[in-house]
Design an enzyme around this catalytic site. Structure first.
Site, PDB file in Angstrom:
ATOM      1  N   GLU A  82       0.985  -1.266   0.008  1.00  0.00           N
ATOM      2  CA  GLU A  82       0.062  -0.045  -0.038  1.00  0.00           C
ATOM      3  C   GLU A  82       0.872   1.308  -0.063  1.00  0.00           C
ATOM      4  OE1 GLU A  82      -3.435  -2.274   2.660  1.00  0.00           O
ATOM      5  OE2 GLU A  82      -1.793  -0.849   3.484  1.00  0.00           O
ATOM      6  N   TYR A 200       3.165   4.984  13.674  1.00  0.00           N
ATOM      7  CA  TYR A 200       2.191   4.990  12.632  1.00  0.00           C
ATOM      8  C   TYR A 200       1.292   6.372  12.733  1.00  0.00           C
ATOM      9  CZ  TYR A 200       3.054   0.799   9.869  1.00  0.00           C
ATOM     10  OH  TYR A 200       3.674  -0.133   8.847  1.00  0.00           O
TER      11      TYR A 200
END
Length: 601
Positions: A82, A200
């Site tokens: 991704e 993240y």
């Protein structure tokens, strides 16, 4: 080496580093990080390609960036990639590599493709055998969960070291849509690293709004091997780089004298014969340490994929290296608990129109149209395996027949019995995994056995270490890219330590390779810093509004007092920003703008 931001450094060509003509480079592993580093050495370091050798145990390049058709089994993709627009080092790399598909670079091809066919999902979550779960793109975070997210976001790295996600988030968060979206998109488990979760959140705060419908993501035309690896491999061959396949590096010797550390010899076994090379100060060695796909085992349509817990060459190499100096990392922090780092994927190749009809019903797009299909993963939230699946643009392989669709399926809970197939995923054949997937797509149960047997061919893959880099860790567990005192060596890949970036991304592999090349050759050009959205108030406000599902912030006290506070902000820059992003109501002349004057869409 230093970091930079902006076009001044991005468009500059560095001068030839002093003494580079005397150097040679040896890479251990032919994955993305090594190939990218070799490109940077040639392009920016002006090291001739014929002075670079890449050693690889397997018989083809690419590492985890795979995609292959195996005789008698079928197509295999162990995992997908991704990507997003702010992978700064990745796009710096691929602006140089000529595309094999268009008259331009790989970046040009990717950019034009995703402009013409933007990615987004029309059904992110299903339940009750293929029914839309109607999450309405909402996160469903209550006040307690929002406070926990803020606390983790504001915490220092040290506070999150060696902690699990379920030690910093409670039941409300772990039952939210946000966690469902997050864990299935990134493959996080509750026992994984709270520090990695924090990194993240910082790294992708600008994409919080695109998490429910996956509109933040971009994908290649074909599988990652054909779209990314092959163009780079051919470019490197054209530059004179040597690839030595079927060559397993077994150890590296170092001379450590006080603060000075020099690699002195590489040991290998090539086609069963022991060999090696001695290294001087100008002979550079860049080693990919660890591996998420190490000891991967394929099954087939009639046989399950076995779990290989035996010797793991990539990990054993790092263990031997790490034993020689404390600054070389601690591999068993990541590779010492296979039950917590394994999961299984499967590549389903459908044959004919029967199964694709059910894909189209959920994706709301024709899978044979050659455009975005699911727009990323679809998660069956009530699946005992927590099963997710995706169909990228077809054909996903150039060798596909016109009536074939390639589907990627994975489960996070491989030890739990299924809902249709009453067996754990790791004990299932490809045919049985297909049955479970068809069940969660809403195929009538009486049709499932025949469709799975005759209209699909599935290859399961068990990966013992696939989430090993998510294990709780602390400073020093991963070695620096170029450890202090290193003269001629670097550690690269997902288990080397660099700045604010996040692992399990192509960007991290390229970044560590770029930093290693620039440091060891002395390239005088900035490495692009990690995209700085975490320091941009506009992105933070937008993410805050989105995490609250658009709900305005309620100020404490009576409403008239809140309105007075808001009126004081009216006409100020902060007041305008808070209003623009929907965190406070419109008051007086301060109304929401479309923000056409900046890049915060």
């Amino acid at each position: 080496m230093y970091y930079s931001s902006g076009n001044y450094e991005a468009f500059a060509r560095p001068l030839k580093p002093q003494g580079v003509e005397n150097k040679s480079a040896w890479f251990v592993g032919a994955g993305l990080t090594s190939m990218a580093s070799a490109v940077f050495m040639i392009r920016d370091g002006q090291l001739p390609g014929n002075k670079i050798t890449i050693l690889e145990r397997l018989d083809l390049p690419g590492g985890a960036l795979d995609g292959i058709r195996k005789p008698d089994k079928g197509f295999v993709i162990r995992g997908g990639r991704e990507m997003e627009d702010h992978m700064e080092c990745l796009w710096d790399l691929f602006r140089t590599i000529p595309s094999l598909e268009v008259d331009g670079s790989v970046l040009d091809e990717f950019y034009w493709l995703n402009k013409a066919d933007p990615n987004y999902s029309l059904c992110r979550v299903t339940e009750n055998q293929g029914q839309d779960a109607k999450t309405n793109n909402e996160f469903g975070l209550g006040d307690t969960a929002q406070k926990e997210m803020v606390k983790v976001f504001l915490a220092s790295r040290e506070e999150m070291e060696d902690k699990r996600i379920d030690e910093v988030f409670g039941a409300e968060f772990l039952q939210s849509n946000f966690w469902l979206y997050w864990r299935t998109m990134f493959a996080f488990e509750e026992w994984h690293s709270a520090l990695e979760m924090k990194l993240y959140l910082h790294r992708f705060v600008h994409h919080i709004g695109g998490l429910p419908d996956l509109s933040a993501l971009k994908f290649t035309k074909y599988n990652q091997y054909e779209s990314l690896v092959l163009p780079m491999y051919r470019w490197l061959l054209d530059q004179g780089v040597t690839f030595d396949f079927s060559t397993e590096v077994t150890d590296i010797d170092f001379a450590i004298d006080g603060g000075r550390k020099q690699a002195t010899r590489i040991h290998w076994i090539s086609d069963g014969v022991e060999g090696g090379v001695d290294l001087g100060p100008d002979d550079l060695v860049l080693t990919t340490i660890g591996s998420l796909t190490e000891n991967s085992v394929d099954g087939d349509h009639h046989h399950p994929a076995s779990l290989d817990e035996g010797p793991a060459p990539a990990w054993d190499l790092w263990r031997r290296i790490a034993a020689k100096d404390p600054s070389f990392g601690r591999p068993d922090v990541f590779a010492g608990d296979i039950p917590k780092t394994k999961w299984e994927s499967a590549t389903v190749t459908t044959i004919g129109p029967e199964i694709p009809r059910y894909i189209e019903k959920i994706a709301q797009r024709d899978p044979f149209a050659g455009k975005v299909v699911t727009g990323g993963i679809v998660t069956a939230k009530d699946s005992s395996w927590l099963l997710s699946w995706t169909v990228n643009r077809q054909p996903h392989f150039k060798q596909q027949s016109p009536d074939e669709i390639v589907v990627w399926v994975y489960g996070l809970f491989v030890d739990t019995p299924g809902d249709f197939v009453k067996k754990p995923m790791q004990e299932c054949t490809g045919e049985e995994i297909t049955q479970e997937w068809l069940y969660h797509m809403g195929v009538p149960v009486e049709d499932i056995p025949d469709l799975a047997a005759t209209k699909a061919k599935t290859v399961p893959v068990m990966m013992p270490y696939v989430t090993s880099f998510f294990m709780p860790r602390k400073a020093g567990d991963r070695p620096d890219v170029v450890p202090e005192g290193a003269v001629n060596f670097a550690f690269i890949g997902q288990f080397a330590e660099t700045t604010r970036d996040t692992i399990f991304t192509t960007e991290y592999s390229v970044r560590t390779g770029m930093e290693a090349a620039y440091r060891l050759l002395g390239v005088d050009r900035g490495v692009p810093e990690v995209f700085n959205s975490t320091y941009d108030l506009r992105f933070l406000l937008k993410a805050t509004s989105r995490l609250r599902d658009g709900e305005e912030v309620e100020l404490p006290g009576p409403k008239f007092i809140g309105n007075r506070i808001i009126s004081k902000l009216d006409h100020t820059q902060i007041g305008k920003l808070l209003t623009d992003f929907g965190l406070v109501p419109e008051v007086g002349d301060t109304v929401r703008r479309d923000r056409a004057d900046d890049a915060i869409s």
